[in-house]
Design a protein around this motif. Structure first.
Motif, PDB file in Angstrom:
ATOM      1  N   LEU A 163       0.827  -1.218   0.000  1.00 28.71           N
ATOM      2  CA  LEU A 163       0.000   0.000   0.000  1.00 28.71           C
ATOM      3  C   LEU A 163       0.862   1.269   0.000  1.00 28.71           C
ATOM      4  CD1 LEU A 163      -2.837  -1.027   2.502  1.00 28.71           C
ATOM      5  CD2 LEU A 163      -2.993  -0.832   0.011  1.00 28.71           C
ATOM      6  N   VAL A 164       1.951   1.247   0.773  1.00 31.02           N
ATOM      7  CA  VAL A 164       2.851   2.411   0.803  1.00 31.02           C
ATOM      8  C   VAL A 164       3.470   2.637  -0.576  1.00 31.02           C
ATOM      9  CG1 VAL A 164       5.042   3.268   1.728  1.00 31.02           C
ATOM     10  CG2 VAL A 164       3.350   2.273   3.270  1.00 31.02           C
ATOM     11  N   PHE A 165       3.900   1.556  -1.213  1.00 29.24           N
ATOM     12  CA  PHE A 165       4.509   1.701  -2.539  1.00 29.24           C
ATOM     13  C   PHE A 165       3.481   2.123  -3.584  1.00 29.24           C
ATOM     14  CE2 PHE A 165       8.251  -0.038  -0.757  1.00 29.24           C
ATOM     15  CZ  PHE A 165       9.268   0.095  -1.669  1.00 29.24           C
ATOM     16  N   ILE A 166       2.249   1.637  -3.457  1.00 27.45           N
ATOM     17  CA  ILE A 166       1.215   1.961  -4.451  1.00 27.45           C
ATOM     18  C   ILE A 166       0.772   3.417  -4.340  1.00 27.45           C
ATOM     19  CG2 ILE A 166      -1.188   1.523  -5.106  1.00 27.45           C
ATOM     20  CD1 ILE A 166      -0.693  -1.444  -4.455  1.00 27.45           C
ATOM     21  N   PHE A 167       0.540   3.875  -3.129  1.00 23.40           N
ATOM     22  CA  PHE A 167      -0.066   5.193  -2.948  1.00 23.40           C
ATOM     23  C   PHE A 167       0.915   6.310  -2.602  1.00 23.40           C
ATOM     24  CE2 PHE A 167      -3.567   2.230  -1.957  1.00 23.40           C
ATOM     25  CZ  PHE A 167      -4.487   2.656  -2.903  1.00 23.40           C
ATOM     26  N   VAL A 168       2.116   5.968  -2.125  1.00 30.42           N
ATOM     27  CA  VAL A 168       3.067   7.003  -1.725  1.00 30.42           C
ATOM     28  C   VAL A 168       4.307   7.004  -2.627  1.00 30.42           C
ATOM     29  CG1 VAL A 168       4.503   7.900   0.153  1.00 30.42           C
ATOM     30  CG2 VAL A 168       2.282   6.859   0.673  1.00 30.42           C
ATOM     31  N   VAL A 169       5.000   5.875  -2.690  1.00 28.44           N
ATOM     32  CA  VAL A 169       6.254   5.816  -3.439  1.00 28.44           C
ATOM     33  C   VAL A 169       6.015   5.785  -4.948  1.00 28.44           C
ATOM     34  CG1 VAL A 169       8.410   4.546  -3.739  1.00 28.44           C
ATOM     35  CG2 VAL A 169       7.313   4.612  -1.497  1.00 28.44           C
ATOM     36  N   GLY A 170       5.029   5.004  -5.387  1.00 26.40           N
ATOM     37  CA  GLY A 170       4.768   4.838  -6.817  1.00 26.40           C
ATOM     38  C   GLY A 170       4.525   6.139  -7.565  1.00 26.40           C
ATOM     39  N   PRO A 171       3.586   6.971  -7.128  1.00 21.94           N
ATOM     40  CA  PRO A 171       3.327   8.229  -7.859  1.00 21.94           C
ATOM     41  C   PRO A 171       4.536   9.150  -7.943  1.00 21.94           C
ATOM     42  CG  PRO A 171       1.519   7.737  -6.355  1.00 21.94           C
ATOM     43  CD  PRO A 171       2.618   6.754  -6.043  1.00 21.94           C
ATOM     44  N   ARG A 172       5.463   9.060  -6.977  1.00 19.82           N
ATOM     45  CA  ARG A 172       6.620   9.954  -6.965  1.00 19.82           C
ATOM     46  C   ARG A 172       7.815   9.392  -7.726  1.00 19.82           C
ATOM     47  NH1 ARG A 172       6.750  11.654  -0.506  1.00 19.82           N
ATOM     48  NH2 ARG A 172       4.676  12.625  -0.428  1.00 19.82           N
ATOM     49  N   HIS A 173       8.080   8.111  -7.576  1.00 19.31           N
ATOM     50  CA  HIS A 173       9.315   7.540  -8.118  1.00 19.31           C
ATOM     51  C   HIS A 173       9.088   6.377  -9.079  1.00 19.31           C
ATOM     52  CE1 HIS A 173      11.345   9.947  -5.050  1.00 19.31           C
ATOM     53  NE2 HIS A 173      10.563   9.391  -4.124  1.00 19.31           N
ATOM     54  N   GLY A 174       7.850   5.994  -9.331  1.00 17.39           N
ATOM     55  CA  GLY A 174       7.588   4.838 -10.183  1.00 17.39           C
ATOM     56  C   GLY A 174       8.095   4.977 -11.600  1.00 17.39           C
ATOM     57  N   GLN A 175       8.110   6.222 -12.120  1.00 17.55           N
ATOM     58  CA  GLN A 175       8.540   6.436 -13.500  1.00 17.55           C
ATOM     59  C   GLN A 175      10.048   6.454 -13.663  1.00 17.55           C
ATOM     60  OE1 GLN A 175       6.329   6.839 -16.157  1.00 17.55           O
ATOM     61  NE2 GLN A 175       4.701   6.333 -14.708  1.00 17.55           N
ATOM     62  N   THR A 176      10.782   6.566 -12.555  1.00 19.72           N
ATOM     63  CA  THR A 176      12.239   6.702 -12.641  1.00 19.72           C
ATOM     64  C   THR A 176      12.999   5.571 -11.948  1.00 19.72           C
ATOM     65  OG1 THR A 176      12.209   8.119 -10.671  1.00 19.72           O
ATOM     66  CG2 THR A 176      12.107   9.217 -12.816  1.00 19.72           C
ATOM     67  N   ASN A 177      12.372   4.900 -11.003  1.00 18.41           N
ATOM     68  CA  ASN A 177      13.055   3.840 -10.254  1.00 18.41           C
ATOM     69  C   ASN A 177      12.434   2.491 -10.592  1.00 18.41           C
ATOM     70  OD1 ASN A 177      14.135   2.065  -8.275  1.00 18.41           O
ATOM     71  ND2 ASN A 177      14.436   3.769  -6.861  1.00 18.41           N
ATOM     72  N   ILE A 178      13.227   1.601 -11.160  1.00 16.68           N
ATOM     73  CA  ILE A 178      12.711   0.315 -11.631  1.00 16.68           C
ATOM     74  C   ILE A 178      12.247  -0.589 -10.487  1.00 16.68           C
ATOM     75  CG2 ILE A 178      14.967  -0.820 -11.587  1.00 16.68           C
ATOM     76  CD1 ILE A 178      14.193  -2.274 -14.145  1.00 16.68           C
ATOM     77  N   LEU A 179      12.769  -0.362  -9.277  1.00 16.76           N
ATOM     78  CA  LEU A 179      12.459  -1.244  -8.156  1.00 16.76           C
ATOM     79  C   LEU A 179      11.071  -1.012  -7.566  1.00 16.76           C
ATOM     80  CD1 LEU A 179      15.862  -1.217  -6.223  1.00 16.76           C
ATOM     81  CD2 LEU A 179      15.037  -2.871  -7.904  1.00 16.76           C
ATOM     82  N   VAL A 180      10.461   0.134  -7.857  1.00 18.36           N
ATOM     83  CA  VAL A 180       9.177   0.475  -7.226  1.00 18.36           C
ATOM     84  C   VAL A 180       8.085  -0.496  -7.661  1.00 18.36           C
ATOM     85  CG1 VAL A 180       7.373   2.221  -7.004  1.00 18.36           C
ATOM     86  CG2 VAL A 180       9.784   2.898  -6.960  1.00 18.36           C
ATOM     87  N   TYR A 181       7.807  -0.556  -8.959  1.00 17.85           N
ATOM     88  CA  TYR A 181       6.740  -1.419  -9.457  1.00 17.85           C
ATOM     89  C   TYR A 181       7.089  -2.903  -9.287  1.00 17.85           C
ATOM     90  CZ  TYR A 181       4.722   2.766 -11.546  1.00 17.85           C
ATOM     91  OH  TYR A 181       4.168   4.011 -11.740  1.00 17.85           O
TER      92      TYR A 181
END
Length: 364
Positions: A163-181
């Motif tokens: 949930l933290v990665f989906i709603f907090v980390v993903g919108p900020r860093h998902g497009q630049t950091n491969i580890l997020v998704y």
């Protein structure tokens, strides 16, 4: 008798897992062949929004092969430990790479061949050292395992991280950091494999005559599986759309398999049946597969073969006398001032020479 039955189930699960990898690996080749045939006919390609592939029998054969592979993989969890079934999924990558070199004329370089060999060796090691006993044989046992404090803590942690990665980390860093998704797919994947394992047990009970439709846990596992798989597909597609497939695939395999092995150790406690040598063997096999998958993907565009490697070594041997200062001092100034360009062209760097041979660099 029970021990013989467990060994029998183990080999059924092993056969299903291997056949799953063969079907899934072959499905990519069949689909690709179908799409290439359509491209030669001038039909609108799938990447451009076309749907002509629906009329191509090779594409349908690939889809059916994929379905058969996923079905076999699903059934394998009902018979064999997740510790064995999940890592063997790497064989589908190996099968796809080998078949593509034969049927799609895609070159499998030296790194790829070594990667295939390491994947086979790692998989064989894991099969030899995987646990032979099954800890859970009924939904009643499964329900007791699910309320175990260790698993409840693990599942809660997984859901919070997702949930933290989906709603907090993903919108900020998902497009630049491969580890997020990839992290989202991997941690959710651990729960989805647990659901598949539970549903596999439910199917075995149904075949034995138990009315599992009246058991609430079976429906809970089914709903949880649909939710987890939908989330995985969504974020894996995002990762593949943004980042290079050759990077996403090995990282996802490592993260996903590690999550599943951790979940298996906590929920099914399959590792408790293993001796120290088997634990070390299983982990060594897993790490060997990781190295093989990395070699297969990371260097797939590097044109290195036994012949080009031999040419490179001869070039290095020719450069060795001058490099070690064995040339006479009297001719050093002449070599240094008048023949530098000739020597560079003759010697060069190993991969520079390979690039020239393959047309990547055009000599002036």
């Amino acid at each position: 008798m029970g021990q013989d039955r467990g060994k029998y189930d183990f080999y059924i699960g092993l056969g299903l897992a291997i056949s799953s990898s063969i079907f899934i690996g072959g499905s990519f080749i069949l689909k690709k062949k179908g799409l290439l045939r359509l491209a030669r006919k001038g039909s609108m390609r799938a990447g451009q929004g076309g749907h002509a592939y629906l009329k191509e029998w090779l594409w349908w054969a690939g889809l059916l092969s994929m379905g058969a592979g996923e079905g076999a993989n699903f059934a394998a969890y009902a018979f064999a430990p997740a510790t064995l079934v999940t890592p063997l999924g790497a064989l589908s990558v190996l099968v796809s790479a080998v078949l593509s070199s034969h049927f799609l004329t895609e070159r499998l370089n030296l790194h790829g061949k070594l990667g295939c060999l390491l994947s086979i060796l790692g998989s064989t090691t894991m099969v030899i050292h995987a646990p032979k006993e099954e800890e859970i044989n009924s939904l009643e046992e499964m329900s007791r395992k699910l309320v175990d404090p260790g698993f409840l803590f693990f599942a809660t942690l997984v859901i919070i991280v997702a949930l933290v990665f989906i709603f907090v980390v993903g919108p900020r860093h998902g497009q630049t950091n491969i580890l997020v998704y990839i992290t989202i797919c991997s941690v959710i994947g651990a729960l989805s494999v647990s659901c598949v394992k539970g549903l596999g047990i439910a199917i075995k009970e149904a075949i034995a005559g138990t009315n599992v439709a009246k058991i609430p846990l079976a429906w809970l596992l089914l709903i949880s599986l649909i939710t987890c798989v939908s989330t995985q597909i969504n974020y894996l597609n995002k990762a593949l759309d943004i980042f290079n497939t050759s990077i996403v695939t090995p990282i996802y395999y490592v993260f996903f398999t590690t999550s599943v092995l951790t979940c298996s150790a906590i929920l099914f406690k399959e590792w408790e049946h293993m001796g120290t040598d088997d634990v070390i063997g299983t982990l060594s096999g897993f790490l060997t597969i990781i190295v093989g998958i990395f070699l297969l993907h990371a260097f797939k565009d590097v044109n290195v073969s036994w012949s080009t490697l031999a040419v490179s070594m001869r070039k290095e041997d020719r450069a060795l006398p001058t490099a070690n200062g064995m040339a006479s001092h009297s001719s050093y100034e002449l070599l240094h001032n008048d023949s530098t360009e000739d020597m560079d062209r003759e010697v060069g760097l190993p991969f520079d020479s390979l690039s020239r041979r393959n047309g990547a660099i055009i000599s002036s």
